[in-house]
Design a protein around this motif. Structure first.
Motif, PDB file in Angstrom:
ATOM      1  N   ALA A   1      40.329  54.762  44.118  1.00 17.33           N
ATOM      2  CA  ALA A   1      39.092  54.818  43.352  1.00 17.33           C
ATOM      3  C   ALA A   1      39.414  54.645  41.876  1.00 17.33           C
ATOM      4  N   ASP A   2      40.516  55.258  41.459  1.00 11.95           N
ATOM      5  CA  ASP A   2      40.863  55.220  40.048  1.00 11.95           C
ATOM      6  C   ASP A   2      41.919  54.179  39.800  1.00 11.95           C
ATOM      7  N   LEU A   3      41.549  53.157  39.089  1.00  9.82           N
ATOM      8  CA  LEU A   3      42.502  52.096  38.789  1.00  9.82           C
ATOM      9  C   LEU A   3      43.428  52.572  37.683  1.00  9.82           C
ATOM     10  N   ALA A   4      44.657  52.100  37.733  1.00 10.69           N
ATOM     11  CA  ALA A   4      45.625  52.479  36.705  1.00 10.69           C
ATOM     12  C   ALA A   4      45.223  51.863  35.365  1.00 10.69           C
ATOM     13  N   GLU A   5      45.759  52.462  34.312  1.00 11.51           N
ATOM     14  CA  GLU A   5      45.389  52.056  32.952  1.00 11.51           C
ATOM     15  C   GLU A   5      45.641  50.587  32.656  1.00 11.51           C
ATOM     16  N   ASP A   6      46.662  50.021  33.303  1.00 15.26           N
ATOM     17  CA  ASP A   6      46.973  48.619  33.008  1.00 15.26           C
ATOM     18  C   ASP A   6      46.195  47.647  33.893  1.00 15.26           C
ATOM     19  N   HIS A   7      45.282  48.183  34.729  1.00 11.49           N
ATOM     20  CA  HIS A   7      44.443  47.311  35.548  1.00 11.49           C
ATOM     21  C   HIS A   7      43.303  46.787  34.680  1.00 11.49           C
ATOM     22  N   PRO A   8      43.025  45.457  34.752  1.00 11.84           N
ATOM     23  CA  PRO A   8      41.965  44.914  33.895  1.00 11.84           C
ATOM     24  C   PRO A   8      40.585  45.548  34.140  1.00 11.84           C
ATOM     25  N   GLY A   9      40.401  46.169  35.304  1.00 12.08           N
ATOM     26  CA  GLY A   9      39.114  46.784  35.600  1.00 12.08           C
ATOM     27  C   GLY A   9      39.056  48.270  35.290  1.00 12.08           C
ATOM     28  N   PHE A  10      40.103  48.781  34.627  1.00 12.63           N
ATOM     29  CA  PHE A  10      40.235  50.219  34.372  1.00 12.63           C
ATOM     30  C   PHE A  10      38.996  50.846  33.745  1.00 12.63           C
ATOM     31  N   LYS A  11      38.389  50.144  32.786  1.00 14.74           N
ATOM     32  CA  LYS A  11      37.249  50.735  32.065  1.00 14.74           C
ATOM     33  C   LYS A  11      35.900  50.214  32.558  1.00 14.74           C
TER      34      LYS A  11
ATOM     35  N   MET B   1      37.464  40.995  44.988  1.00 15.97           N
ATOM     36  CA  MET B   1      37.902  39.994  44.022  1.00 15.97           C
ATOM     37  C   MET B   1      38.561  40.672  42.822  1.00 15.97           C
ATOM     38  N   ARG B   2      39.563  40.005  42.235  1.00 15.10           N
ATOM     39  CA  ARG B   2      40.186  40.482  40.998  1.00 15.10           C
ATOM     40  C   ARG B   2      39.151  40.601  39.872  1.00 15.10           C
ATOM     41  N   HIS B   3      39.522  41.252  38.785  1.00 12.24           N
ATOM     42  CA  HIS B   3      38.575  41.480  37.693  1.00 12.24           C
ATOM     43  C   HIS B   3      38.275  40.175  36.942  1.00 12.24           C
ATOM     44  N   PRO B   4      36.987  39.931  36.631  1.00  8.92           N
ATOM     45  CA  PRO B   4      36.615  38.651  36.003  1.00  8.92           C
ATOM     46  C   PRO B   4      37.200  38.412  34.605  1.00  8.92           C
ATOM     47  N   SER B   5      37.690  39.454  33.961  1.00  8.18           N
ATOM     48  CA  SER B   5      38.229  39.249  32.604  1.00  8.18           C
ATOM     49  C   SER B   5      39.558  38.505  32.624  1.00  8.18           C
ATOM     50  N   LYS B   6      40.261  38.555  33.780  1.00  9.67           N
ATOM     51  CA  LYS B   6      41.569  37.900  33.866  1.00  9.67           C
ATOM     52  C   LYS B   6      41.691  37.146  35.178  1.00  9.67           C
ATOM     53  N   PRO B   7      41.039  35.989  35.278  1.00  8.87           N
ATOM     54  CA  PRO B   7      41.047  35.286  36.567  1.00  8.87           C
ATOM     55  C   PRO B   7      42.444  34.880  37.037  1.00  8.87           C
ATOM     56  N   MET B   8      43.377  34.666  36.125  1.00 12.80           N
ATOM     57  CA  MET B   8      44.696  34.227  36.577  1.00 12.80           C
ATOM     58  C   MET B   8      45.711  35.369  36.678  1.00 12.80           C
ATOM     59  N   TYR B   9      45.230  36.602  36.672  1.00 14.75           N
ATOM     60  CA  TYR B   9      46.154  37.733  36.794  1.00 14.75           C
ATOM     61  C   TYR B   9      45.556  38.818  37.675  1.00 14.75           C
ATOM     62  N   THR B  10      46.385  39.381  38.540  1.00 15.08           N
ATOM     63  CA  THR B  10      45.974  40.587  39.262  1.00 15.08           C
ATOM     64  C   THR B  10      47.200  41.447  39.521  1.00 15.08           C
ATOM     65  N   PRO B  11      47.101  42.737  39.243  1.00 16.21           N
ATOM     66  CA  PRO B  11      48.250  43.617  39.476  1.00 16.21           C
ATOM     67  C   PRO B  11      48.354  44.068  40.935  1.00 16.21           C
TER      68      PRO B  11
END
Ligand code: H2B
Ligand code: FE
Length: 302
Positions: free
Chosen positions: A22-32, A147-157
């Motif tokens: 549920a809680d994404l890590a701080e370095d995940h683009p969807g964290f906030k 789907m990965r976060h839309p802010s970084k389409p070419m990156y997913t952790p």
């Protein structure tokens, strides 16, 4: 704790999710991004509720999610003609990926069943390595559906739909590749924890970052290369070490997230890789389990 070899896919637990929940890590683009987290959780609930044998529920993707898919597909498509192995190039068109629709896991699973007898089972996130590897013994690939976060389409952790569909699914329509991956799965059934760790690295250096020789040319079959421009460039420009694949050798350190791989394993062919993995598998798997799961036992092992 006593551990039992799973007798069926139902006995492979798909609920032990590592890392982000549920809680994404701080370095995940969807964290906030609370709306993103809620969406991810809603999709994860589908995986948790899914029962083996039922069709995978279809999801209506949002226009934002479609935009991510569209961006990633157009970007990565350009990598394949030069960089991907022949098997990938043969299999990729079978799925008929379209820029204006996000593919449904159920449809892709049906195509895999027809081509190689493999299938997809939905999972809520990064699955525990033992369960993930055990799934392979049942010709099952556990796939995320968000789907990965839309802010970084070419990156997913973490694994996401784009990584699974473009990196992994096409290769699973190739029978020789599947034989190889199946052997990793069967080897995991009776593995102790240190052997699971060894198999995780084998999986990493083959299914995620493997290279196969076509004549003198190195071509990618690993999903981590097929889903990254930078990694593909790095692999092809010769700044890393290239070593023949040997499942018995101590496997190198894995480089996560940032930084490309320092070393790639090179296979002569998937048949050769499958043969080597089968030998490795027979060292840690009792013959009755080998025979039950791997029908075509190769002459070298009889
Ligand atoms: N889980 C999911 N959902 N996708 C993967 O690609 C994946 C996984 N890979 N769990 C596994 C772990 C792999 O990194 C090895 C076997 O640990
Ligand atoms: Fe992967």
């Amino acid at each position: 704790k006593e551990r039992r070899v799973p007798q069926s896919l139902e006995e492979v637990d798909n609920t032990q999710i590592l890392g982000f929940g549920a809680d994404l890590a701080e370095d995940h683009p969807g964290f906030k991004d609370q709306a993103y987290k809620d969406r991810r959780m809603a999709i994860a609930d589908i995986a948790r509720a899914h029962r083996v044998g039922d069709p995978i529920p279809r999801l209506e993707y949002t226009s934002e999610e479609l935009h991510v898919w569209n961006t990633v597909l157009r970007e990565l498509r350009g990598l394949y003609p030069d960089g991907a192995c022949a098997e990938f190039q043969r299999c990729f068109p079978l799925f008929d990926f379209k820029e204006d629709v996000v593919p449904q896991l159920e449809d892709l699973s049906q195509i895999l069943k027809r081509e190689t007898g493999w299938q997809i089972r939905p999972v809520a996130g990064l699955l525990h390595p033992r369960d993930f590897l055990n799934g392979l013994a049942f010709k099952t690939f556990h796939s995320t559906q968000y789907m990965r976060h839309p802010s970084k389409p070419m990156y997913t952790p973490e694994p996401d739909l784009c990584h699974e569909l473009l990196g992994h699914v096409p290769m699973l329509a190739d029978p020789d590749f599947c034989d190889m991956v199946h052997s990793i799965g069967v080897a995991s059934l009776c593995a102790d924890d240190s052997q699971i760790w060894h198999l995780t690295k084998i999986y990493w250096f083959t299914v995620e970052f493997g290279i196969v020789l076509e004549g003198y040319e190195k071509k990618a079959f690993g999903a981590g290369i097929l889903s990254s421009y930078g990694e593909m460039e790095h692999m092809r420009t010769g700044k890393a070490d290239y070593v023949p694949f040997d499942p018995h050798a101590k496997q190198p350190k894995m480089s996560y997230k940032d930084g490309y791989q320092n070393r790639y394993f090179v296979l002569k062919s998937f048949k050769d890789g499958a043969q080597k993995l089968r030998e490795y598998c027979s060292d840690i798997t009792p013959p009755d389990i080998m025979a039950r799961f791997l029908h075509k036992v190769t002459p070298a092992l009889t």
